[in-house]
Design an enzyme around this catalytic site. Structure first.
Site, PDB file in Angstrom:
ATOM      1  N   CYS A   5       0.806  -1.229   0.000  1.00 18.70           N
ATOM      2  CA  CYS A   5       0.000   0.000   0.000  1.00 18.70           C
ATOM      3  C   CYS A   5       0.843   1.286   0.000  1.00 18.70           C
ATOM      4  O   CYS A   5       0.570   2.208  -0.773  1.00 18.70           O
ATOM      5  CB  CYS A   5      -0.949  -0.008   1.178  1.00 18.70           C
ATOM      6  N   HIS A  15      -2.917   6.102   4.434  1.00 18.62           N
ATOM      7  CA  HIS A  15      -1.506   6.119   4.807  1.00 18.62           C
ATOM      8  C   HIS A  15      -0.901   7.455   4.377  1.00 18.62           C
ATOM      9  O   HIS A  15      -1.117   7.914   3.251  1.00 18.62           O
ATOM     10  CB  HIS A  15      -0.742   5.000   4.103  1.00 18.62           C
ATOM     11  N   ARG A  41       3.027   2.435  12.238  1.00 18.70           N
ATOM     12  CA  ARG A  41       1.558   2.299  12.317  1.00 18.70           C
ATOM     13  C   ARG A  41       1.025   3.361  13.280  1.00 18.70           C
ATOM     14  O   ARG A  41       1.550   3.494  14.399  1.00 18.70           O
ATOM     15  CB  ARG A  41       1.229   0.888  12.832  1.00 18.70           C
ATOM     16  N   GLN A  83       1.025   4.938   8.925  1.00 22.09           N
ATOM     17  CA  GLN A  83       0.100   4.020   8.273  1.00 22.09           C
ATOM     18  C   GLN A  83      -1.098   3.681   9.166  1.00 22.09           C
ATOM     19  O   GLN A  83      -0.941   3.329  10.339  1.00 22.09           O
ATOM     20  CB  GLN A  83       0.849   2.736   7.876  1.00 22.09           C
TER      21      GLN A  83
HETATM   22  P1  NAP Z   1      -8.784  -8.628   6.670  1.00 20.47           P
HETATM   23  O1  NAP Z   1      -9.561  -7.378   6.874  1.00 20.47           O
HETATM   24  O2  NAP Z   1      -8.203  -9.283   7.867  1.00 20.47           O
HETATM   25  O3  NAP Z   1      -9.710  -9.657   5.854  1.00 20.47           O
HETATM   26  C1  NAP Z   1      -9.251 -10.930   5.436  1.00 20.47           C
HETATM   27  C2  NAP Z   1     -10.304 -11.983   5.723  1.00 20.47           C
HETATM   28  O4  NAP Z   1     -10.473 -12.118   7.131  1.00 20.47           O
HETATM   29  C3  NAP Z   1     -11.709 -11.683   5.259  1.00 20.47           C
HETATM   30  O5  NAP Z   1     -11.842 -11.940   3.877  1.00 20.47           O
HETATM   31  C4  NAP Z   1     -12.521 -12.649   6.082  1.00 20.47           C
HETATM   32  O6  NAP Z   1     -12.426 -13.936   5.478  1.00 20.47           O
HETATM   33  C5  NAP Z   1     -11.744 -12.697   7.393  1.00 20.47           C
HETATM   34  N1  NAP Z   1     -12.335 -11.954   8.519  1.00 20.47           N
HETATM   35  C6  NAP Z   1     -12.128 -12.296   9.810  1.00 20.47           C
HETATM   36  N2  NAP Z   1     -12.770 -11.461  10.623  1.00 20.47           N
HETATM   37  C7  NAP Z   1     -13.394 -10.541   9.872  1.00 20.47           C
HETATM   38  C8  NAP Z   1     -14.213  -9.431  10.176  1.00 20.47           C
HETATM   39  N3  NAP Z   1     -14.509  -9.098  11.434  1.00 20.47           N
HETATM   40  N4  NAP Z   1     -14.688  -8.701   9.151  1.00 20.47           N
HETATM   41  C9  NAP Z   1     -14.384  -9.026   7.879  1.00 20.47           C
HETATM   42  N5  NAP Z   1     -13.611 -10.083   7.544  1.00 20.47           N
HETATM   43  C10 NAP Z   1     -13.116 -10.861   8.537  1.00 20.47           C
HETATM   44  O7  NAP Z   1      -7.539  -8.371   5.699  1.00 20.47           O
HETATM   45  P2  NAP Z   1      -7.266  -7.123   4.715  1.00 20.47           P
HETATM   46  O8  NAP Z   1      -6.741  -5.982   5.496  1.00 20.47           O
HETATM   47  O9  NAP Z   1      -8.461  -6.931   3.850  1.00 20.47           O
HETATM   48  O10 NAP Z   1      -6.040  -7.686   3.874  1.00 20.47           O
HETATM   49  C11 NAP Z   1      -6.192  -8.693   2.885  1.00 20.47           C
HETATM   50  C12 NAP Z   1      -4.892  -8.830   2.129  1.00 20.47           C
HETATM   51  O11 NAP Z   1      -4.605  -7.591   1.470  1.00 20.47           O
HETATM   52  C13 NAP Z   1      -3.665  -9.114   3.007  1.00 20.47           C
HETATM   53  O12 NAP Z   1      -2.789  -9.971   2.325  1.00 20.47           O
HETATM   54  C14 NAP Z   1      -3.028  -7.756   3.173  1.00 20.47           C
HETATM   55  O13 NAP Z   1      -1.644  -7.834   3.417  1.00 20.47           O
HETATM   56  C15 NAP Z   1      -3.304  -7.142   1.817  1.00 20.47           C
HETATM   57  N6  NAP Z   1      -3.323  -5.675   1.806  1.00 20.47           N
HETATM   58  C16 NAP Z   1      -4.035  -5.031   2.771  1.00 20.47           C
HETATM   59  C17 NAP Z   1      -4.076  -3.654   2.750  1.00 20.47           C
HETATM   60  C18 NAP Z   1      -4.839  -2.898   3.791  1.00 20.47           C
HETATM   61  O14 NAP Z   1      -4.749  -1.663   3.819  1.00 20.47           O
HETATM   62  N7  NAP Z   1      -5.609  -3.552   4.662  1.00 20.47           N
HETATM   63  C19 NAP Z   1      -3.403  -2.948   1.745  1.00 20.47           C
HETATM   64  C20 NAP Z   1      -2.702  -3.642   0.763  1.00 20.47           C
HETATM   65  C21 NAP Z   1      -2.684  -5.029   0.807  1.00 20.47           C
HETATM   66  P3  NAP Z   1     -13.590 -15.040   5.470  1.00 20.47           P
HETATM   67  O15 NAP Z   1     -14.777 -14.513   4.732  1.00 20.47           O
HETATM   68  O16 NAP Z   1     -12.980 -16.179   4.737  1.00 20.47           O
HETATM   69  O17 NAP Z   1     -13.879 -15.309   6.912  1.00 20.47           O
END
Ligand code: NAP
Length: 390
Positions: free
Chosen positions: A148, A289, A282, A175
Site C-alpha cells: 500500500c 496512509h 503504524r 500508516q
Molecule cells: P482482513 O480485513 O483481515 O480480511 C481478510 C479476511 O479475514 C476476510 O476476507 C474474512 O475472510 C476474514 N475476517 C475475519 N474477521 C473478519 C471481520 N470481522 N470482518 C471481515 N472479515 C473478517 O484483511 P485485509 O486488510 O483486507 O487484507 C487482505 C490482504 O490484502 C492481506 O494480504 C493484506 O496484506 C493485503 N493488503 C491489505 C491492505 C490494507 O490496507 N488492509 C493494503 C494492501 C494489501 P472469510 O470470509 O474467509 O472469513
C-alpha cells in the site's frame, strides 16, 4: 477532489465474459473492492461467485448462489479468474496447488506472497500499464497489487520520477490501522472504548495530567492487544510486518524492491534502481496512509518547477500549496479518506542542500493502495478476454 464514485466511467462491454471467483471480499480490502466494483458496474461484465473460508453456505452479497467454500480447490479450478483479498496464508495454501494441478487462469491477489516472483507482475496500471499488457501477451497469468505505501508513494511522486529528477527517496510513513486488517481495527476500537470507560470512572476533580495517565494506564489491561502485540490507541507502533534480520522491517524492505519492480528498474537490461528506504510506522488513524518524503534530486531544480510538475501530474493527484491552512485542511487522512485522490503538498527545499526536497503525501491505502489496482487489473483482463486462452 476525485471521489471514488466520480471517476470517469470507461466503456465496458455488457457481455459477461470471465467466470470469476471472488475470495476475501468480506475483509478491509475486499469490502472496499466490492464497493468500487459495484460503483463502476464491473459485475455486469463478469460472472462472479463468492467464496469464504468461514461463511460457506451463507447468503451471498449479490446473486442467489450461496457462498462457496474457499478451500475447495476443485471448485476454484472451474474459474477463469480468481481474485483474492484473503491474505498471504490463503495464497500460500491455495495458489501453488492450483497451478500444480494445471489451472491456468488469472490469479489476482492483494497479498504480498507472490509479488516478487519472476512470473508475477505487480499491478499499478497508471504506472506500469504497458508492462501489464506485455505480460498478458507473453502468457503471464499471475498479478498482485503492490504494498500500500509503495503504490501510494509512486502515485504521489510519479511526475518527478518520469522526468528523471529522482536520485533517491527516503519515506517515513504514518500508516492507518486498517492496513493491518479488520481484526486490528476492531481491537483499536475496543482499546478506545476501554479508555473512555476508564475516564468515565476517574475521580471528578482529576487534573488533565491525571486523566491522561488514567487513559494510558487503562491500555495495560491484559487481552487488549492480541492482534498487533501492543496497544495502538493513543500511541503508535514503529514496526510493521516481520523482521528481515538486517534491522529493517519487511514493510520497509518492500518499499525498495516492489517500487523498483513496478518501475521496471534494477533488473537485467533495466535502468538502475532508485534507492528507496525509510521507517514504517503504524498510527491510530482508521484509514489512509501518509508519508513524509525526502527526495534527493538529480539536479538542483527550482521549487516552482517541481510544483508545476506535481500540479499537472495526473488525474488522481491533488497538489496542495505549501501553506498552513490548505495543508491542515486538505493534506490529511480525514480529507482524502474514501477518495481516489492522492494528495501531495508541503513541498519545499531542505536547508541541508539545494538538491534535496521534502514533501508530504496522503492517500487511501484501501483504494489506490489495495483495491483499485486489483479491480482495474480485472477490467484489463475482461477487455482482453477474447484473445486470452483461459
Ligand atoms: P482482513 O480485513 O483481515 O480480511 C481478510 C479476511 O479475514 C476476510 O476476507 C474474512 O475472510 C476474514 N475476517 C475475519 N474477521 C473478519 C471481520 N470481522 N470482518 C471481515 N472479515 C473478517 O484483511 P485485509 O486488510 O483486507 O487484507 C487482505 C490482504 O490484502 C492481506 O494480504 C493484506 O496484506 C493485503 N493488503 C491489505 C491492505 C490494507 O490496507 N488492509 C493494503 C494492501 C494489501 P472469510 O470470509 O474467509 O472469513
Amino acid at each position: 477532489m476525485m471521489t471514488a464514485a466520480s471517476e470517469p466511467k470507461e466503456n465496458m462491454s455488457q457481455k459477461k465474459t470471465l467466470k470469476t471467483a471472488m475470495v476475501g471480499w468480506r475483509g478491509m480490502v475486499g469490502s472496499v473492492l466490492m464497493q468500487r466494483m459495484e460503483e463502476e458496474g464491473d459485475f455486469s461484465s463478469i460472472e462472479a461467485d463468492f467464496f469464504s473460508t468461514s461463511q460457506a453456505g451463507a447468503p451471498p452479497p449479490m446473486g442467489d448462489r450461496p457462498i462457496l467454500d474457499a478451500s475447495n480447490l476443485k471448485r476454484l479450478a472451474e474459474y477463469q479468474v480468481i481474485l483474492t483479498c484473503q491474505g498471504g496464508s490463503y495464497t500460500e495454501a491455495t495458489y501453488q496447488p492450483l497451478r500444480d494441478a494445471g489451472w491456468n487462469g488469472i490469479w489476482i491477489d492483494a497479498a504480498s506472497t507472490l509479488r516478487m516472483q519472476d512470473d508475477c507482475v505487480i499491478v499499478l496500471d497508471p504506472v506500469n500499464r504497458a508492462a501489464i499488457h506485455r505480460a498478458l501477451s507473453s502468457g503471464v497469468r499471475t498479478f498482485a497489487g503492490g504494498n500500500c505505501t509503495v503504490s501510494l508513494l509512486l502515485m504521489a511522486i510519479l511526475p518527478l520520477i518520469e522526468r528523471g529528477w529522482v536520485e533517491w527517496v527516503n519515506s517515513m510513513t504514518y500508516q492507518a490501522v486498517s492496513g493491518a486488517g479488520a481484526q486490528a481495527v476492531l481491537e483499536m476500537i475496543e482499546q478506545t472504548r476501554h479508555q473512555v470507560r476508564s475516564l468515565d470512572a476517574a475521580p471528578e476533580h482529576a487534573t488533565v495530567m491525571q486523566l491522561a495517565e488514567v487513559a494510558n494506564l487503562s491500555l495495560t489491561t491484559p487481552g487488549l492487544a492480541e492482534v498487533q502485540g501492543a496497544p495502538i490507541a493513543s500511541s503508535l507502533l514503529p514496526w510493521i510486518d516481520s523482521e528481515t534480520g538486517d534491522g529493517r522491517s519487511r514493510e520497509e524492505w518492500k518499499g525498495v524492491v516492489e517500487s523498483n519492480k513496478i518501475l521496471e528498474r534494477g533488473g537485467a537490461n533495466q535502468p538502475e534502481m532508485i534507492p528507496m528506504d525509510g521507517l514504517c510506522v503504524r498510527v491510530p488513524t482508521f484509514r489512509c496512509h501518509s508519508q513524509a518524503v525526502t527526495i534527493k534530486l538529480t539536479e538542483a531544480l527550482p521549487i516552482e518547477q517541481l510544483n508545476r510538475a506535481l500540479l499537472g501530474g495526473h488525474r488522481w493527484l491533488e497538489f496542495v500549496a505549501n501553506a498552513k491552512q490548505t495543508s491542515i485542511e486538505r493534506l490529511t487522512p480525514l480529507a482524502v479518506s474514501g477518495s481516489l485522490t492522492v494528495a501531495v503538498g508541503r513541498v519545499r527545499k531542505l536547508q541541508q542542500a539545494d538538491d534535496m526536497v521534502t514533501l508530504f503525501t496522503v492517500g487511501d491505502q484501501l483504494l489506490w493502495g489495495a483495491a483499485e489496482p486489483l479491480r482495474r487489473m480485472l477490467r484489463i483482463a475482461v477487455e482482453r478476454s477474447d484473445e486470452l486462452e483461459l
